[in-house]
Design a protein around this motif. Structure first.
Motif, mmCIF file in Angstrom:
data_model
loop_
_atom_site.group_PDB
_atom_site.id
_atom_site.type_symbol
_atom_site.label_atom_id
_atom_site.label_comp_id
_atom_site.label_asym_id
_atom_site.label_seq_id
_atom_site.Cartn_x
_atom_site.Cartn_y
_atom_site.Cartn_z
ATOM 1 N N SER A 83 5.249 -2.438 13.318
ATOM 2 C CA SER A 83 4.392 -1.060 13.738
ATOM 3 C C SER A 83 5.132 -0.286 14.653
ATOM 4 N N PHE A 84 6.549 -0.668 14.725
ATOM 5 C CA PHE A 84 7.307 0.228 15.573
ATOM 6 C C PHE A 84 8.032 1.148 15.107
ATOM 7 N N VAL A 85 7.733 2.429 15.081
ATOM 8 C CA VAL A 85 8.313 3.445 14.136
ATOM 9 C C VAL A 85 9.796 3.369 14.220
ATOM 10 N N SER A 133 -4.640 1.779 8.637
ATOM 11 C CA SER A 133 -3.988 3.142 8.557
ATOM 12 C C SER A 133 -3.636 3.772 9.878
ATOM 13 N N SER A 134 -2.876 4.828 9.509
ATOM 14 C CA SER A 134 -2.399 5.443 10.896
ATOM 15 C C SER A 134 -2.300 7.066 10.917
ATOM 16 N N SER A 135 -2.482 7.515 12.056
ATOM 17 C CA SER A 135 -2.086 8.826 12.290
ATOM 18 C C SER A 135 -0.808 9.386 11.788
ATOM 19 N N GLU A 136 0.259 8.495 11.858
ATOM 20 C CA GLU A 136 1.437 8.711 11.608
ATOM 21 C C GLU A 136 1.743 9.107 9.961
ATOM 22 N N ILE A 184 -8.006 5.448 10.024
ATOM 23 C CA ILE A 184 -6.829 6.264 10.255
ATOM 24 C C ILE A 184 -6.871 6.541 11.781
ATOM 25 N N LEU A 185 -6.165 5.383 12.414
ATOM 26 C CA LEU A 185 -6.247 5.374 14.039
ATOM 27 C C LEU A 185 -5.111 6.070 14.468
ATOM 28 N N PHE A 186 -5.523 6.951 15.480
ATOM 29 C CA PHE A 186 -4.538 7.575 16.378
ATOM 30 C C PHE A 186 -3.854 6.504 17.574
ATOM 31 N N ASN A 187 -2.921 6.935 18.276
ATOM 32 C CA ASN A 187 -2.494 6.068 19.110
ATOM 33 C C ASN A 187 -3.285 5.351 20.093
ATOM 34 N N HIS A 188 -3.194 3.984 20.185
ATOM 35 C CA HIS A 188 -4.316 3.510 21.136
ATOM 36 C C HIS A 188 -3.632 2.336 21.837
ATOM 37 N N ARG A 192 -2.055 -4.636 26.941
ATOM 38 C CA ARG A 192 -1.239 -5.543 26.136
ATOM 39 C C ARG A 192 -0.562 -4.860 25.182
ATOM 40 N N ARG A 193 -0.329 -3.623 25.139
ATOM 41 C CA ARG A 193 0.560 -2.894 24.364
ATOM 42 C C ARG A 193 2.134 -3.176 24.429
ATOM 43 N N GLY A 194 2.859 -3.454 23.186
ATOM 44 C CA GLY A 194 4.111 -3.643 23.514
ATOM 45 C C GLY A 194 4.979 -2.980 24.211
ATOM 46 N N ARG A 200 3.566 1.989 27.472
ATOM 47 C CA ARG A 200 3.915 0.848 27.944
ATOM 48 C C ARG A 200 5.207 1.062 28.769
ATOM 49 N N LYS A 201 6.083 1.507 28.201
ATOM 50 C CA LYS A 201 7.591 1.622 28.573
ATOM 51 C C LYS A 201 7.311 2.475 29.992
ATOM 52 N N VAL A 202 6.600 3.542 30.077
ATOM 53 C CA VAL A 202 6.378 4.245 31.053
ATOM 54 C C VAL A 202 5.636 3.531 32.102
ATOM 55 N N LEU A 219 13.926 8.228 28.942
ATOM 56 C CA LEU A 219 13.067 8.495 27.925
ATOM 57 C C LEU A 219 13.632 9.457 26.820
ATOM 58 N N GLY A 220 13.001 9.638 25.467
ATOM 59 C CA GLY A 220 13.386 10.448 24.605
ATOM 60 C C GLY A 220 12.627 11.690 24.613
ATOM 61 N N ASN A 221 12.056 11.967 23.593
ATOM 62 C CA ASN A 221 11.477 13.542 23.527
ATOM 63 C C ASN A 221 10.297 13.479 24.234
ATOM 64 N N SER A 259 1.170 15.508 26.026
ATOM 65 C CA SER A 259 2.597 15.450 25.735
ATOM 66 C C SER A 259 3.074 14.169 26.394
ATOM 67 N N VAL A 260 4.303 13.664 26.117
ATOM 68 C CA VAL A 260 4.804 12.288 26.761
ATOM 69 C C VAL A 260 5.119 12.940 28.210
ATOM 70 N N ARG A 261 5.517 14.159 28.508
ATOM 71 C CA ARG A 261 5.753 14.807 29.744
ATOM 72 C C ARG A 261 4.489 14.630 30.680
ATOM 73 N N ALA A 289 13.294 11.998 12.677
ATOM 74 C CA ALA A 289 12.552 13.167 12.080
ATOM 75 C C ALA A 289 11.150 12.684 13.031
ATOM 76 N N GLU A 290 10.834 13.935 13.713
ATOM 77 C CA GLU A 290 9.645 13.629 14.869
ATOM 78 C C GLU A 290 8.191 13.803 14.345
ATOM 79 N N VAL A 291 7.336 13.320 14.771
ATOM 80 C CA VAL A 291 6.030 13.693 14.842
ATOM 81 C C VAL A 291 5.603 14.373 16.010
ATOM 82 N N ASP A 292 5.580 15.766 15.975
ATOM 83 C CA ASP A 292 5.497 16.658 17.079
ATOM 84 C C ASP A 292 4.078 16.595 17.718
#
Ligand code: NAP
Ligand code: G4F
Length: 341
Positions: A83-85, A133-136, A184-188, A192-194, A200-202, A219-221, A259-261, A289-292
């Motif tokens: 599941s990790f892109v 399924s995924s919003s990806e 079609i689930l968006f990020n949740h 307990r997130r990896g 979770r990294k943040v 961090l990245g983008n 945004s991640v910001r 390739a990013e999903v903006d």
């Protein structure tokens, strides 16, 4: 008699919330676990004592048939995946096998065990199937917000594999009359997130800095935008989809995008810290390739399933930061199974 559910991906974030929810609804819950001695099974045993386990692997057709034969489920929730892109670029073939072909193997296990053929069809009393399924799949989005009719343009081997699983689920519904649906689930997210996912990294990064265990967070983008919700809310939606009168696909998300910001700002703010003093932008963490931009239109789920998210973005971020502060202050290790709240 209690309904019986079989969950693949029981050792993951969503598997744990779904199992808790189904148990609270009176289900008999079975989890599929892979490997000879999967270390993450102890999480399930500790947190979900009432879940029964059956061995199986999405890479192994025979094991899925055996699991379905043994459990005789009323409902199957296929949450198992790589599941990790970013990993999907490093191990594209394995991702296709587990995240994509795994759906085919699970659907075939159900079809074969139920004696379904194109001529005979599924009929009543059939096993109901949920595909994660995924919003990806929306990837480079064609419209905003995204709904059930928005075309797909996946941007990673993971997104492509999920798109295969999505269309296959639809095809088994159309070919065999199976009650097979995709959420079609968006990020949740949740405590307990990896630790590899950005929220979770943040939250872990903030907790480490606050406690003097680290001085920076790489961090990245920061400009990517996501529709982030709470995993517990999304587990409820999965069950609701399988209780509907007709098998249909649903978009599940909050309808807000950040945004991640903005995530970083909120998380450091929750601990009373100024993020700009600690966050380092690392080009090596950007994706090929990013999903903006992702933003859900969950109107169909709201009107047809009565589903609503209950946790806001701000509450979610505060919950995760607080949980990681408690974990690390107590000497806990986020990579240990005992760390799950
Ligand atoms: P997760 O925490 O990464 O869990 C993935 C699960 O898949 C783990 O239990 C893992 O078990 C299992 N798995 C991996 N390879 C397997 C295999 N070969 N056979 C059987 N199981 C295998 O993911 P999650 O966040 O809970 O997500 C659950 C599902 O929803 C995934 O399909 C994901 O792609 C999808 N999804 C997630 C989100 C989200 O924002 N969380 C959004 C949309 C869709 P092991 O312990 O054996 O590794
Ligand atoms: O948290 P992420 O790794 O999640 P991503 O790629 O959106 O995928 C998650 O959600 C999908 C649903 O849309 C699921 F299907 C999938 O299984 C998974 O659960 O990254 C979110 C965003 C990306 O744009 C990424 O480029 O955060 C950006 N980001 C910036 N810095 C980072 C980082 N992501 C990670 N993981 N690590 C960083 O350092």
């Amino acid at each position: 008699m209690a309904r019986r559910a079989l969950i693949t991906g029981i050792t993951g974030q969503d598997g744990s919330y779904l199992a808790e929810h189904l148990l609270s609804e009176g289900y008999e819950v079975w989890g599929l676990v892979r490997g000879q001695a999967n270390p993450r099974v102890s999480r399930v045993r500790r947190l979900l004592q009432d879940v029964q386990l059956v061995r199986g692997d999405l890479l192994d057709q025979g094991s899925l048939i055996s699991a379905v034969e043994k459990v005789q489920p009323d409902e199957v929730y296929n949450l198992g995946a790589i599941s990790f892109v970013p990993m999907s670029w490093e191990q594209a073939e394995l991702t296709a096998e587990v995240t994509g072909m795994g759906v085919l193997r699970m659907l075939e296990a159900i079809r074969v065990c139920s004696g379904i053929t194109a001529a005979r069809g599924a009929g009543s009393g059939q096993i109901r199937f949920y595909q994660a399924s995924s919003s990806e799949m929306f990837g480079q989005v064609r419209e905003t917000p995204q709904n059930e009719r928005t075309p797909f343009h996946p941007r990673s081997p993971y997104g492509v594999a999920k798109t295969y699983g999505h269309f296959l689920t639809q095809n088994y519904r159309e070919s065999y009359g199976m009650f097979a649906v995709s959420g079609i689930l968006f990020n949740h997210e949740s405590p307990r997130r990896g630790a590899e996912f950005v929220t979770r990294k943040v939250s872990l990064g903030v907790a480490r800095i606050k406690l003097g265990l680290a001085t920076e967070l790489r961090l990245g983008n920061l400009e990517a935008r996501r529709d982030w919700g709470f995993a517990g809310d999304y587990a409820r939606a999965m069950r609701l989809m399988l209780q509907a009168a007709e098998p249909e696909d649903y978009v599940i998300g909050t309808g807000r995008t950040q945004s991640v910001r903005e995530l970083v700002e909120a998380a450091f703010g929750a601990a009373g810290l100024d993020w700009e003093r600690y966050v380092v932008c690392d080009q090596s963490l950007h994706r090929p390739a990013e999903v903006d931009l992702l933003c859900a239109d969950p109107k169909k789920a709201r009107t047809q399933l009565g589903w609503e998210p209950t946790v806001s973005f701000e509450e979610l971020v505060a919950m995760m930061v607080e949980s990681d502060l408690t974990l690390l202050a107590g000497g806990g290790d986020p990579h240990q199974d005992s760390s799950w709240p």
